[in-house]
Design a protein around this motif. Structure first.
Motif, PDB file in Angstrom:
ATOM      1  N   MET A 189       0.818  -1.209   0.000  1.00  0.00           N
ATOM      2  CA  MET A 189       0.000   0.000   0.000  1.00  0.00           C
ATOM      3  C   MET A 189       0.855   1.264   0.000  1.00  0.00           C
ATOM      4  O   MET A 189       0.516   2.259  -0.640  1.00  0.00           O
ATOM      5  N   ARG A 194      -3.180   4.423  -4.998  1.00  0.00           N
ATOM      6  CA  ARG A 194      -4.007   3.374  -5.600  1.00  0.00           C
ATOM      7  C   ARG A 194      -4.941   2.729  -4.587  1.00  0.00           C
ATOM      8  O   ARG A 194      -4.614   2.592  -3.412  1.00  0.00           O
ATOM      9  N   ILE A 195      -6.105   2.313  -5.098  1.00  0.00           N
ATOM     10  CA  ILE A 195      -6.989   1.449  -4.315  1.00  0.00           C
ATOM     11  C   ILE A 195      -6.530   0.019  -4.564  1.00  0.00           C
ATOM     12  O   ILE A 195      -6.456  -0.434  -5.711  1.00  0.00           O
ATOM     13  N   HIS A 196      -6.197  -0.691  -3.504  1.00  0.00           N
ATOM     14  CA  HIS A 196      -5.671  -2.050  -3.626  1.00  0.00           C
ATOM     15  C   HIS A 196      -6.775  -3.061  -3.360  1.00  0.00           C
ATOM     16  O   HIS A 196      -7.389  -3.058  -2.287  1.00  0.00           O
ATOM     17  N   THR A 197      -7.029  -3.924  -4.320  1.00  0.00           N
ATOM     18  CA  THR A 197      -8.083  -4.928  -4.169  1.00  0.00           C
ATOM     19  C   THR A 197      -7.660  -5.997  -3.163  1.00  0.00           C
ATOM     20  O   THR A 197      -6.480  -6.152  -2.856  1.00  0.00           O
ATOM     21  N   GLN A 252      -8.066   3.169   4.777  1.00  0.00           N
ATOM     22  CA  GLN A 252      -9.469   3.312   4.395  1.00  0.00           C
ATOM     23  C   GLN A 252      -9.992   2.019   3.777  1.00  0.00           C
ATOM     24  O   GLN A 252      -9.273   1.334   3.050  1.00  0.00           O
ATOM     25  N   THR A 253     -11.252   1.716   4.075  1.00  0.00           N
ATOM     26  CA  THR A 253     -11.942   0.626   3.393  1.00  0.00           C
ATOM     27  C   THR A 253     -12.903   1.237   2.390  1.00  0.00           C
ATOM     28  O   THR A 253     -13.724   2.077   2.746  1.00  0.00           O
ATOM     29  N   LEU A 254     -12.781   0.861   1.127  1.00  0.00           N
ATOM     30  CA  LEU A 254     -13.710   1.313   0.100  1.00  0.00           C
ATOM     31  C   LEU A 254     -14.545   0.115  -0.302  1.00  0.00           C
ATOM     32  O   LEU A 254     -14.057  -0.788  -0.990  1.00  0.00           O
ATOM     33  N   LEU A 275     -14.448  -2.314  -3.334  1.00  0.00           N
ATOM     34  CA  LEU A 275     -13.269  -1.976  -4.127  1.00  0.00           C
ATOM     35  C   LEU A 275     -11.982  -2.492  -3.494  1.00  0.00           C
ATOM     36  O   LEU A 275     -11.175  -3.151  -4.140  1.00  0.00           O
ATOM     37  N   TYR A 299      -8.798  -1.446  -0.341  1.00  0.00           N
ATOM     38  CA  TYR A 299      -8.233  -0.635   0.735  1.00  0.00           C
ATOM     39  C   TYR A 299      -7.254   0.380   0.162  1.00  0.00           C
ATOM     40  O   TYR A 299      -6.660   0.173  -0.896  1.00  0.00           O
ATOM     41  N   ARG A 300      -7.078   1.490   0.907  1.00  0.00           N
ATOM     42  CA  ARG A 300      -6.144   2.515   0.481  1.00  0.00           C
ATOM     43  C   ARG A 300      -5.598   3.233   1.710  1.00  0.00           C
ATOM     44  O   ARG A 300      -6.304   3.437   2.701  1.00  0.00           O
ATOM     45  N   SER A 330      -4.539   6.414   3.820  1.00  0.00           N
ATOM     46  CA  SER A 330      -5.116   7.751   3.918  1.00  0.00           C
ATOM     47  C   SER A 330      -4.051   8.756   4.323  1.00  0.00           C
ATOM     48  O   SER A 330      -3.255   8.506   5.232  1.00  0.00           O
TER      49      SER A 330
END
Length: 225
Positions: free
Chosen positions: A161, A167-170, A207-209, A212, A214-215, A217
């Motif tokens: 991360m 990036r948003i990491h799946t 963050q949890t999206l 999608l 995690y990312r 913050s």
């Protein structure tokens, strides 16, 4: 960070795997070009360490397959071929760096991280998230100036991360960073490690999206709930 080591010398592969695993990398070994192609089709790797002299051909023949990937991994060629023309050929074929055998594993690690920083468009190995400092070069995390102790798996997860904080990491991408072929993991293992990281770093920093991934913050707030 998950790495594919393409090397047919079992003793060398085992020694390098042990070194990199101790540095919180996940390593899969492919002793042939055919097995390397199969691994690349199955897993999204962050880096490929590529020997050139393999039993089923020249390692450079693997590079078109690597270049064709949507999210192309770093490629560092590891070889005993020390001619300048060989290096030029490897770099022209698409390798990111070139290291001649025998090499010091610490030099490989430094080069891997340098290329990693270039690919992530970051000139500094240190990421600042409010009161949290993540030093990718020294495998060190500080919170309010105090070192934070992370397990090998926690650091492997954070490193992915932190290397691409934009990036948003799946879940799949992060799970690939935790376990190699043959490792066993149950379905909620990733959430367990995310929870542990939040306790140690501060909940607001991951963050949890929903739907999608995690990312990290960059919020300066550090709410420990």
């Amino acid at each position: 960070m998950r790495i594919l080591l393409v090397e047919d010398d079992a003793a060398l592969a085992n020694a390098l795997c042990s070194y990199l695993v101790a540095k919180a990398f996940v390593v899969d070994v492919a002793p042939s070009i055919a097995e390397a192609r199969a691994a690349l089709a199955a897993v999204q790797y962050a880096a490929v360490l590529l020997d050139l002299h393999l039993g089923d051909g020249d390692g450079l023949s693997l590079l078109p397959s690597v270049r064709a990937l949507r999210d192309r991994p770093i490629v560092i060629v590891l070889t005993a071929r020390d001619q300048v023309t060989d290096r030029i050929r490897g770099l022209d074929a698409g390798a990111d760096d070139y290291l001649i055998k025998p090499y010091d594993p610490a030099e490989l690690l430094a080069r891997l991280r340098a290329v990693e920083r270039r690919r992530s468009a970051s000139s500094s190995p240190v990421l600042q998230l409010g009161k949290l400092e993540i030093d990718l070069a020294r495998d060190l995390v500080r919170k309010d100036g105090i070192p934070v102790t992370l397990t090998q798996k926690e650091w492997a997860l954070l490193r992915v991360m932190a290397t691409r904080p934009d990036r948003i990491h799946t879940r799949e991408n992060l799970a690939d960073a935790l376990y190699g072929f043959g490792d066993e993991a149950d379905s909620n293992t990733l959430e367990v490690f995310i929870s542990r990281l939040r306790r140690k770093l501060g909940r607001s920093h991951i963050q949890t999206l929903r739907g999608l991934g995690y990312r990290l913050s960059f919020s300066p707030e550090d709410e420990d709930e």
